[in-house]
Design an enzyme around this catalytic site. Structure first.
Site, PDB file in Angstrom:
ATOM      1  N   LYS A 287       0.832  -1.236  -0.180  1.00 20.36           N
ATOM      2  CA  LYS A 287      -0.294  -0.037  -0.196  1.00 20.36           C
ATOM      3  C   LYS A 287       0.789   1.131  -0.278  1.00 20.36           C
ATOM      4  O   LYS A 287       0.414   1.894  -0.638  1.00 20.36           O
ATOM      5  CB  LYS A 287      -1.118   0.106   1.268  1.00 20.36           C
TER       6      LYS A 287
ATOM      7  N   GLU B  80      -4.417   6.479   7.899  1.00 19.24           N
ATOM      8  CA  GLU B  80      -4.443   7.657   6.838  1.00 19.24           C
ATOM      9  C   GLU B  80      -6.110   8.630   7.466  1.00 19.24           C
ATOM     10  O   GLU B  80      -5.517   7.979   8.392  1.00 19.24           O
ATOM     11  CB  GLU B  80      -4.904   6.644   5.798  1.00 19.24           C
TER      12      GLU B  80
ATOM     13  N   HIS C 103     -16.133  -4.006   7.473  1.00 21.34           N
ATOM     14  CA  HIS C 103     -15.226  -3.247   6.534  1.00 21.34           C
ATOM     15  C   HIS C 103     -15.124  -4.237   5.325  1.00 21.34           C
ATOM     16  O   HIS C 103     -14.564  -4.431   5.104  1.00 21.34           O
ATOM     17  CB  HIS C 103     -13.147  -3.424   7.688  1.00 21.34           C
TER      18      HIS C 103
ATOM     19  N   ARG D  73      -6.283  -8.588  -9.013  1.00 18.30           N
ATOM     20  CA  ARG D  73      -7.384 -10.334  -9.309  1.00 18.30           C
ATOM     21  C   ARG D  73      -9.060  -9.788  -9.808  1.00 18.30           C
ATOM     22  O   ARG D  73      -9.237  -8.733  -9.882  1.00 18.30           O
ATOM     23  CB  ARG D  73      -7.674 -11.089  -7.643  1.00 18.30           C
TER      24      ARG D  73
END
Length: 704
Positions: free
Chosen positions: A145, A229, A264, A322
């Site tokens: 990430k 973040e 999530h 994917r």
């Protein structure tokens, strides 16, 4: 609200954008068709890939583990290899070895497991296998990430403010969180699927949330490197399906809104995204293509964005290298088989369609919504469940109703893996029509043997804000009171339950079978009257509903329902049994019900609604068997592994205080105290494996 007909100028906007790309004018001199493939996955995606592969004339080899030995994907091909242990789907070297032994030319990774493992993709290529996915370097670049955000910034793709540095000391991460400003999100750099991710609302809880995310990251991905973040308070999750080939062509196949989530993780996905301005839509497509081209992408990928409902800004979140779980909604709005595209691109063919054609297709084909059918209990914070599917009835399949499933009736949903039972995909001309059709299809979906989210999904379909398209990732929390409002059970449901039990007892050869202590014969006339005491799911302390059934003729009954505020009598009720259903003519209406029994549990399906009841055990029966009150213990709600105990023996705890953290289906769950009390004994230690119903914590006896 943007008109659902979506008569938009998709093609005009696409063609005018500077990054648009048609199919390359240089077509390949030749491609090499794939004739055999190993499907390195399980469940519905293994079956989904297998269907398309077979349609293309590709020979399929499947793999399975000991818990999956009788699963549908293991039975779907005559070429099936047992890998053994439950975690063997992660054994890349073994899987590659099997592929070579079986003479497979290619390997399809599906989603999850090794599908985004760059080292595995690289090894496939090194061993001469065609990896049906992007190049391993692209997986590596986008799988980290921190690195992926650096690449995106250079490519002009907006990224959310955050810290992605190498210094992973908790105090440094806390310092960076202060700079960003709370609330913040901490998540595993190599994470995905909602795992290894926590939200810290303030500085006080940051370190605890950080440690929990790191622990889940280690357990799920073998890596606990974190990024921090800015957390957007009212975000939407909007993602763009991209496809690229070996010849520099990249297209966007529309966007999906995946904002309806719990833990999530997505539960409802739709395409296109509702209430999205057209200029923003086109900008999303453009940025998604830029992201794919920036890493030399090939094959199917999804670029995920966080969309801020308050500012209409969007930020790159991550790229899934994917095929996504929710790819069917894109297939419905484009009319294309994305797995077929994967095989063609992997074989060296160019993309089947250009951007203009795709945009035109999307403008004409309406809307699609996918609902994930999960083994979980929404009323217990969506706690995962597992067990045997003792009854399974699905909606009628049609051109607009599709089901991608990995299980049939009689199969067992294992606690070793994700608890998704199936995906229900509904399409139609407008969003409003699709929501109504989805609700109708969910009414026809019947599952018994474990808890599911089907009733919860029905409530989503009736939620006014969802119908208006006012979605956000915090939707379930925001509308919690509406979505979890208690529902009363109609007296006819109790009557049907009792009539169903009696019909089952009297069926067959005419010999009466015992209902144990739950159904009692009254009087001297043979089987003339039965009494049942039934509990609703409101809790063990609730007053039982007493149902009395008097039989006056073969199919003629009088029924009394009393308790929990009910006092209803139905006379001259005609009941006809067609197992496992009964059709009953009450004086005022006809009701058809399906009644499934599992021990003392009753599940009733009638008029599109599921009701779960429990036969109350008489107090004399409990005493006779020495059954103990379980009020002073906390039980494991599902098969699990104990990760850690949060309290010590002798501790005084408050109601809802964390007691034990368990892991099941790769998800951490906090078991909280149902009461105020003192911990007498912690029955299990860290690392213990427990069955469902195992005692985890014992409390000291409370004085009466």
């Amino acid at each position: 609200m943007i008109p659902a007909s979506r008569s938009r100028a998709f093609a005009r906007a696409i063609l005018s954008s500077k990054g648009s790309r048609h199919l390359s004018s240089s077509s390949p001199s030749s491609s090499t068709p794939i004739t055999s493939v190993l499907i390195a996955n399980r469940g519905e995606i293994a079956l989904r890939v297998g269907r398309t592969a077979s349609a293309l004339g590709v020979r399929c080899t499947t793999i399975y583990t000991d818990p999956d030995a009788h699963s549908q994907h293991a039975l779907s091909s005559p070429f099936a290899v047992n890998l053994g242990a439950a975690n063997a789907y992660l054994d890349g070297e073994r899987i590659i070895s099997v592929a070579k032994e079986q003479g497979c030319e290619a390997l399809h990774p599906g989603y999850g497991f090794l599908s985004e493992n760059s080292a595995f993709a690289k090894r496939c290529v090194e061993e001469g296998l065609v990896f049906i996915g992007p190049p391993w370097k692209a997986i590596e670049a986008m799988g980290n990430k921190s690195r992926s955000k650096d690449i995106m910034i250079k490519a002009g793709v907006p990224c959310i403010p955050g810290y992605h540095g190498a210094d992973q000391e908790p105090e440094r991460l806390l310092e960076e969180a202060r700079k960003i400003g709370f609330p913040v999100m901490v998540k595993a750099v190599k994470g995905g699927g909602g795992k290894g991710m926590r939200i810290a609302l303030n500085e006080q809880e940051f370190l605890d949330k950080l440690e929990s995310a790191k622990s889940e990251g280690r357990n799920s991905f073998g890596d606990d490197v974190m990024l921090v973040e800015k957390y957007i308070a009212t975000p939407r999750h909007i993602e763009v399906q991209v496809f690229a080939d070996k010849y520099g062509n990249a297209v966007a196949l529309g966007e999906r809104d995946c904002s309806l989530q719990r833990r999530h993780q997505k539960i409802l996905e739709e395409a296109p995204a509702p209430n999205l301005a057209e200029d923003i839509r086109q900008d999303l497509w453009e940025k998604a293509r830029a992201a794919a081209l920036a890493v030399g992408y090939e094959g199917a990928g999804t670029v995920e964005f966080i969309f801020d409902n308050d500012t209409n800004e969007f930020f790159f979140m991550e790229m899934n290298t994917r095929l996504q779980v929710e790819h069917p909604v894109t297939e419905e709005i484009t009319g294309e088989d994305l797995v077929s595209w994967q095989f063609k691109v992997a074989a060296g063919e160019p993309l089947p369609l250009d951007q203009e054609t795709i945009a035109q297709r999307i403008s004409e084909r309406g809307w699609a919504i996918e609902a994930r059918i999960y083994a979980e209990n929404p009323s217990q914070n969506f706690m995962p469940d597992s067990g045997k599917l003792i009854h399974l009835r699905t909606p009628q399949i049609s051109e607009s109703v599709r089901i991608d499933a990995g299980f049939i009736e009689g199969d067992t949903v294992s606690s070793n893996y994700d608890g998704m039972i199936a995906k229900l995909i509904v399409s139609g001309p407008t969003r409003e029509v699709v929501i109504r059709k989805l609700y109708a299809a969910l009414q026809d979906y019947e599952v018994v043997g474990l808890s599911t989210n089907i009733e919860f999904l029905k409530r989503i379909c009736k939620s006014p804000a969802f119908i208006r398209g006012e979605v956000e990732t915090g939707y379930i929390q925001k509308y919690n009171d509406e979505l979890f409002a208690p529902e009363s059970v109609e007296p006819e449901t109790f009557a049907q339950a009792a009539l169903g039990l009696l019909a089952k007892e009297l069926s067959g050869s005419g010999v009466t079978t015992s209902l144990g202590p739950h159904g009692r014969s009254i009087g001297f006339a043979p089987s003339s009257q039965r009494k049942f005491a039934v509990l609703t799911p409101t809790g063990p302390d609730a007053e039982p509903v007493q149902v009395t059934v008097n039989q006056s003729d073969r199919n003629l009954f009088d029924v009394d329902v009393k308790g929990q505020g009910l006092d209803q009598t139905y006379s001259n009720v005609v009941c006809d049994r067609r197992a496992p259903s009964i059709s009953t003519f009450f004086p005022h209406t006809r009701i058809e019900s399906t009644i499934i029994t599992d021990g003392d549990k009753l599940t009733i399906f009638q008029r599109g609604k599921q009701t779960q009841l429990t036969l109350a055990t008489p107090s004399w029966y409990e005493k006779a068997l020495g059954l103990k009150d379980s009020a002073n213990s906390v039980l494991a709600p599902m098969p699990c592994k104990v990760l850690r105990n949060e309290v010590k023996e002798g501790d005084a705890v408050e109601k809802d205080q964390a007691l034990v953290v368990i892991e099941s289906m790769k998800m951490e769950t906090v078991i909280r105290s149902p009461q105020k009390g003192v911990v007498a004994k912690l029955v299990h230690k860290e690392g213990d494996i427990c069955k469902a119903g195992t005692v985890l914590v014992l409390f000291e006896e409370q004085p009466e």
